[in-house]
Design an enzyme around this catalytic site. Structure first.
Site, short mmCIF file in Angstrom:
data_model
loop_
_atom_site.label_atom_id
_atom_site.label_comp_id
_atom_site.label_asym_id
_atom_site.label_seq_id
_atom_site.Cartn_x
_atom_site.Cartn_y
_atom_site.Cartn_z
N HIS A 59 32.76 41.59 33.03
CA HIS A 59 33.37 42.93 33.02
C HIS A 59 34.76 42.84 33.63
O HIS A 59 35.13 41.81 34.16
CB HIS A 59 32.49 43.97 33.71
N HIS A 61 36.35 44.18 36.25
CA HIS A 61 36.74 44.36 37.66
C HIS A 61 37.50 43.14 38.18
O HIS A 61 37.18 42.00 37.85
CB HIS A 61 35.51 44.65 38.53
N ASP A 63 37.60 41.54 40.90
CA ASP A 63 36.91 40.44 41.59
C ASP A 63 36.13 39.55 40.62
O ASP A 63 35.45 38.61 41.05
CB ASP A 63 35.99 40.99 42.70
N HIS A 64 36.26 39.81 39.32
CA HIS A 64 35.63 38.95 38.30
C HIS A 64 36.65 38.31 37.35
O HIS A 64 36.33 37.34 36.68
CB HIS A 64 34.58 39.75 37.50
N HIS A 118 27.16 49.72 35.15
CA HIS A 118 28.13 49.48 36.23
C HIS A 118 29.53 49.79 35.70
O HIS A 118 30.30 50.53 36.33
CB HIS A 118 28.00 48.02 36.67
N ASP A 145 27.80 42.32 37.47
CA ASP A 145 27.40 43.31 38.48
C ASP A 145 26.42 44.33 37.92
O ASP A 145 26.27 45.42 38.48
CB ASP A 145 28.63 44.06 39.02
N HIS A 183 27.31 38.61 42.54
CA HIS A 183 27.51 38.70 44.00
C HIS A 183 26.29 38.20 44.77
O HIS A 183 25.15 38.31 44.28
CB HIS A 183 27.75 40.16 44.43
FE FE Z 1 31.98 42.65 41.50
ZN ZN Z 2 32.09 45.03 39.30
#
Ligand code: FE
Ligand code: ZN
Length: 269
Positions: A59, A61, A63-64, A118, A145, A183
């Site tokens: 996805h 985001h 942090d990915h 999410h 996530d 995560h």
């Molecule tokens: Fe994340």
């Molecule tokens: Zn995420």
């Protein structure tokens, strides 16, 4: 298949996936450049034939996808995969996936499932290594996530009904599928799981197992779908005990129950 978790940021996992037969490889969700390039360099030093061909994003985001472009140019990957509706949100995306699309990484078969909840463009990568010679197929899934070990992601863009449908789709994979999520939230997810279903003996078993792994500095990933279905409150929305603990009506539909469990988790300390 060979899958190496790569710890990134404070609690993210990127992954290096390698087809043992052809030495073709992919990287899942490169959160940031440095730790991913380090693992890629070590893997290539140990195996000069290794060819990292692609990045698979679950996805959009940050942090990915934060390491997408730097990792792509460092390892010489050609393709960056993501769901079609994430176009413009995933840096460097070259492949616009539809649900059910499949492709190959050497001998590995990869199938994608759209799993909104999410985020609306979340996608799972289901990777199967064909067995043969008396060995069964081996399956792994990268869930980002959406599905965590013993938990699910927050509903930033989707509805409880969408998350429910996505978790049901993942629950339909072979029971020995290994789950690799985005995560390291497993210990806190299990604390929540025992608070809402204190008499479920599987939760104590998995807490002991995870405490041992984490105590030794190892990731809790992967565990199997079967193990997850035994403890994950978001996959156990019809549990009488969970419903009684959280005051969810016995006849409430599954999506309503999931929404109530998610709300309780959002407020859980
Ligand atoms: Fe994340
Ligand atoms: Zn995420």
């Amino acid at each position: 298949m060979q899958i190496t978790p790569i710890a990134c940021l404070s609690d993210n996992y990127a992954y290096l996936v390698v087809c043992p037969g052809t030495r073709k490889a992919a990287i899942v969700d490169p959160s940031e450049e440095a730790p991913v390039n380090k693992v890629a360099d070590e893997a290539r030093a140990a195996d000069p034939r290794l060819s990292i061909e692609a990045i698979w994003n679950t996805h959009h985001h940050h942090d990915h996808v934060g390491g997408n472009e730097a990792v792509k140019s460092h390892v010489g990957a050609k393709k960056i995969y993501g769901y079609q509706s994430d176009k413009g949100r995933i840096p460097g995306q070259t492949e616009l996936l539809e649900s059910g699309d499949s492709f190959e990484l050497g001998d590995l078969k990869v199938r994608t499932i759209h799993i909104p909840g999410h985020t609306l463009g979340a996608v799972a990568y289901v990777v199967t290594a064909p067995g043969g010679a008396g060995k069964p197929d081996e399956t792994a899934v990268f869930t980002g996530d959406t599905l965590f070990l013993a938990g699910c992601g927050r509903l930033f863009e989707g509805t409880p009904a969408q998350m429910r449908a996505s978790l049901v789709a993942l629950a339909g994979l072979p029971k020995d599928t290994k789950i690799y999520c985005g995560h390291e939230y497993t210990e806190s997810n299990l604390r929540f799981a025992s608070s809402v279903e204190p008499n479920n003996p599987n939760i104590a078993t998995m807490r002991a197992k995870v405490a041992e792994e984490r105590g030794a500095g190892r990731p809790s990933v992967p565990w199997t779908l079967e193990e997850d279905l035994g403890v994950n409150p978001f996959q156990r929305v019809d549990s009488k005990e969970i419903r009684a603990t959280l005051g969810i009506a016995a006849d409430a539909d599954d999506a309503t129950a999931l929404g109530a469990i998610r709300k309780a988790k959002d407020n859980f300390k």
